[in-house]
Design a protein around this motif. Structure first.
Motif, PDB file in Angstrom:
ATOM      1  N   LEU A  46       0.826  -1.205   0.000  1.00 13.76           N
ATOM      2  CA  LEU A  46       0.000   0.000   0.000  1.00 13.76           C
ATOM      3  C   LEU A  46       0.862   1.258   0.000  1.00 13.76           C
ATOM      4  CD1 LEU A  46      -2.761  -1.159   2.492  1.00 13.76           C
ATOM      5  CD2 LEU A  46      -2.913  -1.030  -0.016  1.00 13.76           C
ATOM      6  N   TYR A  47       1.962   1.226   0.721  1.00 15.30           N
ATOM      7  CA  TYR A  47       2.855   2.385   0.770  1.00 15.30           C
ATOM      8  C   TYR A  47       3.418   2.705  -0.618  1.00 15.30           C
ATOM      9  CZ  TYR A  47       6.792   5.360   2.030  1.00 15.30           C
ATOM     10  OH  TYR A  47       7.691   6.396   2.116  1.00 15.30           O
ATOM     11  N   VAL A  48       3.813   1.694  -1.359  1.00 15.22           N
ATOM     12  CA  VAL A  48       4.354   1.892  -2.705  1.00 15.22           C
ATOM     13  C   VAL A  48       3.314   2.557  -3.607  1.00 15.22           C
ATOM     14  CG1 VAL A  48       5.062   0.609  -4.767  1.00 15.22           C
ATOM     15  CG2 VAL A  48       6.142   0.135  -2.577  1.00 15.22           C
ATOM     16  N   LEU A  49       2.046   2.263  -3.381  1.00 11.30           N
ATOM     17  CA  LEU A  49       0.984   2.890  -4.187  1.00 11.30           C
ATOM     18  C   LEU A  49       0.894   4.397  -3.966  1.00 11.30           C
ATOM     19  CD1 LEU A  49      -1.892   0.251  -3.921  1.00 11.30           C
ATOM     20  CD2 LEU A  49      -0.236   0.571  -5.785  1.00 11.30           C
ATOM     21  N   THR A  50       1.464   4.915  -2.876  1.00  8.52           N
ATOM     22  CA  THR A  50       1.454   6.359  -2.620  1.00  8.52           C
ATOM     23  C   THR A  50       2.523   7.076  -3.429  1.00  8.52           C
ATOM     24  OG1 THR A  50       2.990   6.385  -0.732  1.00  8.52           O
ATOM     25  CG2 THR A  50       0.642   5.937  -0.253  1.00  8.52           C
ATOM     26  N   GLN A  51       3.347   6.324  -4.141  1.00  5.57           N
ATOM     27  CA  GLN A  51       4.445   6.866  -4.949  1.00  5.57           C
ATOM     28  C   GLN A  51       5.413   7.722  -4.129  1.00  5.57           C
ATOM     29  OE1 GLN A  51       5.082   6.382  -8.629  1.00  5.57           O
ATOM     30  NE2 GLN A  51       4.115   4.617  -7.684  1.00  5.57           N
ATOM     31  N   PRO A  52       5.957   7.173  -3.037  1.00  2.63           N
ATOM     32  CA  PRO A  52       6.930   7.927  -2.240  1.00  2.63           C
ATOM     33  C   PRO A  52       8.237   8.083  -3.023  1.00  2.63           C
ATOM     34  CG  PRO A  52       6.911   5.657  -1.535  1.00  2.63           C
ATOM     35  CD  PRO A  52       5.807   5.795  -2.553  1.00  2.63           C
ATOM     36  N   PRO A  53       9.104   8.963  -2.565  1.00  2.00           N
ATOM     37  CA  PRO A  53      10.424   9.047  -3.209  1.00  2.00           C
ATOM     38  C   PRO A  53      11.143   7.696  -3.140  1.00  2.00           C
ATOM     39  CG  PRO A  53      10.085  10.888  -1.688  1.00  2.00           C
ATOM     40  CD  PRO A  53       8.938   9.936  -1.482  1.00  2.00           C
ATOM     41  N   LEU A  54      11.811   7.338  -4.214  1.00  2.00           N
ATOM     42  CA  LEU A  54      12.459   6.026  -4.306  1.00  2.00           C
ATOM     43  C   LEU A  54      13.448   5.801  -3.164  1.00  2.00           C
ATOM     44  CD1 LEU A  54      12.976   3.350  -5.763  1.00  2.00           C
ATOM     45  CD2 LEU A  54      14.622   4.578  -7.221  1.00  2.00           C
ATOM     46  N   LEU A  55      14.285   6.781  -2.879  1.00  2.00           N
ATOM     47  CA  LEU A  55      15.286   6.600  -1.833  1.00  2.00           C
ATOM     48  C   LEU A  55      14.635   6.345  -0.472  1.00  2.00           C
ATOM     49  CD1 LEU A  55      18.206   6.487  -0.927  1.00  2.00           C
ATOM     50  CD2 LEU A  55      18.156   8.983  -0.670  1.00  2.00           C
TER      51      LEU A  55
END
Length: 155
Positions: free
Chosen positions: A92-101
């Motif tokens: 679910l966190y990845v779906l928020t499109q956080p900064p890659l680093l």
């Protein structure tokens, strides 16, 4: 680029972290079997005392607890209690499109905390050591989950 593609470095990071944790959890079953075979014991069920090619000389002591076998079982149980939350929260966190680093630090940080927790448990380190390593992973999960919730409600 599709968000749920291995071509996306963010999703690829999650896939690597998730598969490492799944393989780690599955390996605990195999390690339990290895320890049972080494100890020729640590069995749990009465039917395990039947004579078989893998247990040619069964005896009642094989149902007695064996600390080396039980330690791996406790590690496995700890994985089963914790990893499903990581798999869901990380996805679910990845779906928020956080900064890659940031995602790499969090996802790989969780993996590192779980592997270090495993080593601490396997080598009978103190509860304080294990609790510290568990806390690191737990705080990562809380951060990712809260950040996902905030993204879902528009913050």
């Amino acid at each position: 680029m599709d968000k749920l593609s291995l071509q996306d470095p963010l999703f690829g990071t999650y896939v690597i972290a998730a598969t490492l944790m799944i393989l780690k959890a599955v390996s605990m079953s195999w390690l339990t079997v290895v320890r049972m075979m080494q100890a020729r014991g640590g069995f749990r069920s009465p039917e395990d005392l039947k004579k078989t090619p893998l247990n040619p000389a069964p005896h009642a002591d094989q149902l007695a607890p064996d600390e080396r076998v039980d330690r791996i079982r406790r590690i496995h149980l700890n994985d089963l209690e914790n990893l499903p939350f990581f798999l869901a929260s990380g996805f679910l966190y990845v779906l928020t499109q956080p900064p890659l680093l940031l995602a790499q630090l969090l996802l790989y940080g969780y993996v590192a905390s779980r592997l270090l927790h495993f080593l601490a448990y396997l080598t009978a380190r103190t509860h304080d050591t294990r609790a510290t390593l568990w806390t690191v992973g737990s705080l990562i999960l809380i951060f990712m989950t809260v950040r996902t919730l905030l993204a879902a409600i528009g913050y």
